[in-house]
Each structure stands twice: as C-alpha cells, then as structure tokens.
Write a protein that holds these residues in place. Structure first.
Motif, short mmCIF file in Angstrom:
data_model
loop_
_atom_site.label_atom_id
_atom_site.label_comp_id
_atom_site.label_asym_id
_atom_site.label_seq_id
_atom_site.Cartn_x
_atom_site.Cartn_y
_atom_site.Cartn_z
N VAL A 112 71.47 37.91 47.60
CA VAL A 112 71.48 39.37 47.80
C VAL A 112 71.73 40.00 46.44
N ALA A 113 70.73 40.73 45.94
CA ALA A 113 70.80 41.27 44.58
C ALA A 113 71.03 42.78 44.59
N ALA A 114 71.86 43.23 43.66
CA ALA A 114 71.93 44.65 43.32
C ALA A 114 70.92 44.88 42.20
N VAL A 115 69.96 45.79 42.42
CA VAL A 115 68.85 45.99 41.50
C VAL A 115 68.99 47.37 40.84
N VAL A 116 69.05 47.38 39.53
CA VAL A 116 69.16 48.63 38.77
C VAL A 116 67.91 48.80 37.92
N ASN A 117 67.16 49.87 38.16
CA ASN A 117 65.97 50.16 37.36
C ASN A 117 66.38 50.81 36.05
N ILE A 118 65.99 50.22 34.93
CA ILE A 118 66.29 50.79 33.62
C ILE A 118 65.05 51.40 32.99
N ALA A 119 63.93 51.30 33.69
CA ALA A 119 62.66 51.94 33.31
C ALA A 119 61.82 51.97 34.58
N PRO A 120 60.74 52.76 34.62
CA PRO A 120 59.96 52.87 35.85
C PRO A 120 59.52 51.53 36.45
N ASN A 121 59.24 50.53 35.62
CA ASN A 121 58.73 49.26 36.13
C ASN A 121 59.59 48.07 35.73
N PHE A 122 60.81 48.32 35.32
CA PHE A 122 61.65 47.25 34.79
C PHE A 122 63.04 47.35 35.38
#
Length: 215
Positions: A112-122
């Motif tokens: 189970v991952a916490a996902v943080v977008n640091i750019a539109p596609n990254f």
C-alpha cells in the motif's frame, strides 16, 4: 546508501510538504478519478542478514493488480496485490560440474503506497507491505542454463508471512506507468530450528521494475 528506505521515506515527506506549501505546483497536478490497472515486471532479489554484505541476487517476476485512489490534489493512495518471486542464489563448482542453486520464495504480496506527485507525470511513493508465502523450492541450474532438478521445500519450515517497507519512483505515460522501487523485509524467512542458520536469520530485499497499464 546504507538505509535507502529511510532516505526515500524522508524524500516522500519532503515532497508532500512541498506540494502542500506551494499551491502553484499543486495546481499543475489536477485531481483525477480513481484508476485501476494491471502491472508486471521483474524483481532483482536477495536474502540479507545483519553484518553480511555478500550479494547473491536472483531475477524473478512480479505480476498483479493495482488501484490509484486520489485523496487530495497531487496525493493518492495506491493499494496493490501481486504475485512476486523472491529468494536468492548461490554458485557451486565441484568435480561433477558447476552451476547455481536458485532458492525461490513465491509470495502473494499486498503493498500500500502513499503517492506524491512532484510533477504532472512524475511521482515518488513509499509505504508498507505484507506478503503471504505460497511456495518454497530450490532449483539446480548448470552452467549451460539447463535445469537439473527442482526440490520442493516444506513451507511449514518457513514463516508464512513477510512484511516490510518499500519506496520508489513512478512515471506516467498516457495510460501506462513505469516504476522502480526498493523493498526491504523485516521478517526472518525461516523458522528457528526448522531451517539452516542462514535462512533463520535471512530476510528478503531487492529492487522491482514494473510497467502498469490502466484498464
């Protein structure tokens, strides 16, 4: 890097604070609907014990399903369920020939991952996982790549569950996702008295590279 999980976790926290404190950056990543998909790739696995640096990395496969559930702008939770081949290998050289013993541990893994977008596609992601042992076996492969035999091991001699932390990077291309992560287990593979001393103290670790396709 002595502790890649700690470094990745700190990076996730830093990036999360960056997104929250910089609205202009957060606005670049719009809120999306939940997405579901399939994923698959390769594992580069090893078993490690404290104070031992010898590497016997083994290639395995991973395949499964994932869901990406947006929580806030630029932030999502991604549960997965995957079939993951782990283990290690060692080489041998005797008068009868040379080759490798591949120690295979197959798991049903739930990260189970916490996902943080640091750019539109990254994105950068991290979280815990729990895994359930499906099978254990040793494969004898000679220097020519021929499998000379497979020995099934009694799973009662191993811990039925594994758990640990992981962290990595993801890049979205249209409806596909490319990802790489490092996983470190904290549960000993073998039960005390039921396996060799090495397996009693050994734990899973390795790198995973995968491609995800949204459905």
């Amino acid at each position: 890097m002595k502790n890649p999980i700690r470094a990745i976790s700190l990076a996730v926290l830093t990036m999360a604070l960056f997104v929250v404190s910089n609205p202009s950056s957060a606005q670049e990543v719009s809120r999306r609907n939940p997405t579901f998909g399939i994923k698959g790739g390769i594992n580069l696995n090893n078993l490690y014990v404290d104070n031992v640096t010898d590497q016997n990395m083994k290639v395995g496969a991973n395949v499964g399903l994932y869901a990406k559930l947006p929580v806030a702008t630029g932030f999502a939770v991604q549960p997965e369920i995957t079939y993951s081949m782990k283990g290690s290998q060692t080489t041998y050289n005797s008068v009868l020939g040379s080759g490798k013993y591949r120690f295979n541990l197959d798991y049903l893994e739930v990260p189970v991952a916490a996902v943080v977008n640091i750019a539109p596609n990254f994105n950068i992601h991290a979280g815990p996982y729990v895994a359930f042992l499906l099978s254990a076996k040793v494969k004898d492969v000679d220097a020519n790549g021929t499998v000379n035999g497979v020995t099934q091991l009694n799973t009662d001699n191993f811990h039925s569950t594994d758990w640990g932390l992981f962290g990595g990077l993801g890049f979205d291309i249209g409806g596909a996702t490319l990802g790489a992560r490092y996983t470190k287990g904290f549960q000993e593979v073998g039960k005390p008295g039921a396996t060799s001393n090495f397996l009693q103290n050994a734990k899973n670790s390795g790198f995973t590279f995968y491609v995800g396709i949204g459905l």
